[in-house]
Design an enzyme around this catalytic site. Structure first.
Site, short mmCIF file in Angstrom:
data_model
loop_
_atom_site.label_atom_id
_atom_site.label_comp_id
_atom_site.label_asym_id
_atom_site.label_seq_id
_atom_site.Cartn_x
_atom_site.Cartn_y
_atom_site.Cartn_z
N GLU A 24 124.82 73.65 -72.23
CA GLU A 24 123.76 73.41 -70.95
C GLU A 24 124.28 72.97 -69.74
OE1 GLU A 24 119.01 73.08 -70.21
OE2 GLU A 24 119.88 71.62 -71.56
N HIS A 32 102.82 70.39 -72.69
CA HIS A 32 103.36 69.71 -71.48
C HIS A 32 104.25 70.92 -70.52
CE1 HIS A 32 101.64 66.23 -73.07
NE2 HIS A 32 102.49 66.25 -73.91
N HIS A 33 104.92 71.16 -71.04
CA HIS A 33 105.98 72.23 -70.25
C HIS A 33 105.21 73.58 -70.09
CE1 HIS A 33 109.10 69.44 -71.66
NE2 HIS A 33 110.03 70.32 -70.83
N ASN A 80 110.49 76.87 -66.87
CA ASN A 80 111.32 75.49 -66.66
C ASN A 80 112.53 75.41 -65.88
OD1 ASN A 80 108.84 73.45 -67.40
ND2 ASN A 80 108.96 74.96 -69.12
N GLY A 81 112.84 74.69 -64.88
CA GLY A 81 114.01 75.06 -64.46
C GLY A 81 114.52 76.28 -63.96
N ASP A 99 113.99 71.06 -77.15
CA ASP A 99 114.84 70.51 -75.98
C ASP A 99 114.63 69.08 -76.11
OD1 ASP A 99 116.02 70.18 -73.74
OD2 ASP A 99 114.47 70.95 -72.31
N HIS A 135 118.20 77.02 -65.50
CA HIS A 135 118.55 76.29 -64.22
C HIS A 135 119.10 77.00 -63.08
CE1 HIS A 135 118.06 72.62 -66.23
NE2 HIS A 135 118.37 72.90 -67.24
N LEU A 144 109.70 66.71 -65.52
CA LEU A 144 109.78 66.53 -66.87
C LEU A 144 111.47 66.59 -67.42
CD1 LEU A 144 107.23 69.17 -67.89
CD2 LEU A 144 107.11 67.04 -68.63
#
Length: 388
Positions: free
Chosen positions: A131, A252-253, A221-222, A276, A197, A309
């Site tokens: 990653e 949460h995510h 996310n990202g 993750d 990302h 996060l």
């Protein structure tokens, strides 16, 4: 011949739950299911007393647990992470790196390659998920900005030369410099390329798919989000049937409504649950390092000092619990995003990911509350608290 008979289990197969079923393991392989017609006095018999028997979980994205991280780069870290993951039912996983210098990544690759050849390794580490560092700095999330760089085939070759087929997956931003050349190169090497990302436009991401991108790292996310006039990364991933998507279902995510929406929109076999998880997983609240960045854990939620996060402290058995509670899926279907679906993405579904005769005996036993009580890897019991 090593032989185990698991009897009186609720066996979660690909299409049904076999109530009060039996399963026989010989030399690490599932050889019989339900109607067991032969076993001798040397067979170890374990009565599961109605507990669930499921295929072991496969986690394609995990950085660490129990105070250890992939980037610690030592045998003890690998062993501690492997044992912790096994205690939560994970029988196969990819140690996931963070954005770092090439020198550090190569050190991790070399040490892991040696570790995997040790006879005493637990057997649940499949290889590496790289990653970064080829990501977009605008969507770096909890990645260290100073080591983010353009995609580089020469660097990738150095890693491949060490790990070979153990380099299973790479997360990158398809829009960055060098990605259009590296994506098809990695794809031809048999490496799963995942968009993550990323701040790419819809068109940039679709071009990445055409070059060989086949999954999305921690969807939503990202990455650039979904807008009705600018679909972005999320829109491209949801719309394209070629793409599998990682979901972090820790409440949460992702909002529960988003989890349900993704499952309605995507082919179900393209849904993959990941942890993750970072080093604070299984640890008390406090301050922890994540790739050189301070991460604070409060009530089990990991955040950088700025509030972002930063990975999770999620275990896959509870990801399964959350998924079923959110969606109402039954266990037969609900377990596939943690088992068969990631096995298909990695190209290992012929030997892992479901309970079938001839497949590896990678199994997990859990109760109705999803507490893991036993884990079996290649026919070997590596975790057992059945009698506690």
């Amino acid at each position: 011949m090593d032989s185990i008979l698991l009897k009186n289990a609720n066996i979660i197969s690909e299409d049904q739950i076999i109530r009060g079923g039996n399963l026989k393991i010989e030399d690490g392989i599932i050889t019989q299911i339900d109607d067991i017609d032969n076993f001798d006095s040397s067979t170890q018999i374990i009565d599961l007393k109605g507990l669930y028997l499921a295929p072991g979980f496969i986690d394609i994205h995990t950085h660490g647990a129990a105070g250890k991280d992939t980037m610690d780069c030592d045998y003890n870290a690998f062993e501690v992470i492997a044992k912790y993951k096994a205690s939560k039912g994970t029988t196969s996983f990819l140690l996931t790196t963070l954005t770092a210098t090439q020198e550090r990544i190569l050190d991790v690759a070399k040490l892991l390659n040696r570790y995997l050849h040790r006879e005493d390794s637990l057997g649940n580490i499949l290889g590496i998920h790289l990653e970064g560092p080829y990501i977009n700095i605008d969507r770096k999330g909890a990645q260290n900005a100073k080591n983010i760089r353009a995609a580089n085939i020469d660097e990738l070759d150095e890693i491949i030369n060490i790990l070979g087929e153990k380099l299973k997956l790479i997360t990158l931003a398809p829009e960055i410099d060098g990605a259009s050349k590296l994506i098809p190169y990695a794809y031809k090497q048999g490496i799963v390329v995942s968009a993550g990302h990323s701040n790419g436009s819809y068109d940039e991401i679709k071009r990445g798919f055409d070059c060989g991108v086949r999954s999305a790292t921690h969807l939503f996310n990202g990455m650039r989000g979904l807008h009705h006039r600018k679909p972005g990364v999320v829109g491209a991933c949801l719309e394209d049937d070629r793409i599998a998507v990682e979901l972090i279902v820790d409440n949460h995510h992702l909002h529960p409504a988003i989890v349900k929406l993704v499952i309605k929109m995507k082919s179900f076999e393209k849904i993959i649950l990941v942890s993750d998880s970072m080093r604070a997983t299984g640890m008390p609240d406090g301050s922890y390092d994540l790739g050189g960045l301070e991460t604070v854990i409060e009530d089990g939620v990991a955040r950088l000092s700025a509030g972002n996060l930063a990975g999770s402290t999620l275990d896959l058995n509870y990801a399964l619990k959350n998924l079923i509670e959110i969606t109402g899926l039954n266990l037969v279907e609900g377990i596939k995003p943690l088992t068969l679906n990631p096995a298909k993405l990695l190209g290992i579904a012929d030997s892992k990911g479901s309970i079938s005769i001839g497949k590896d005996a990678d199994l997990v036993v859990f109760d109705q509350d999803f507490n893991v009580l036993m884990t079996i890897i290649a026919g070997r019991i590596v975790y057992n608290i059945l009698d506690k």
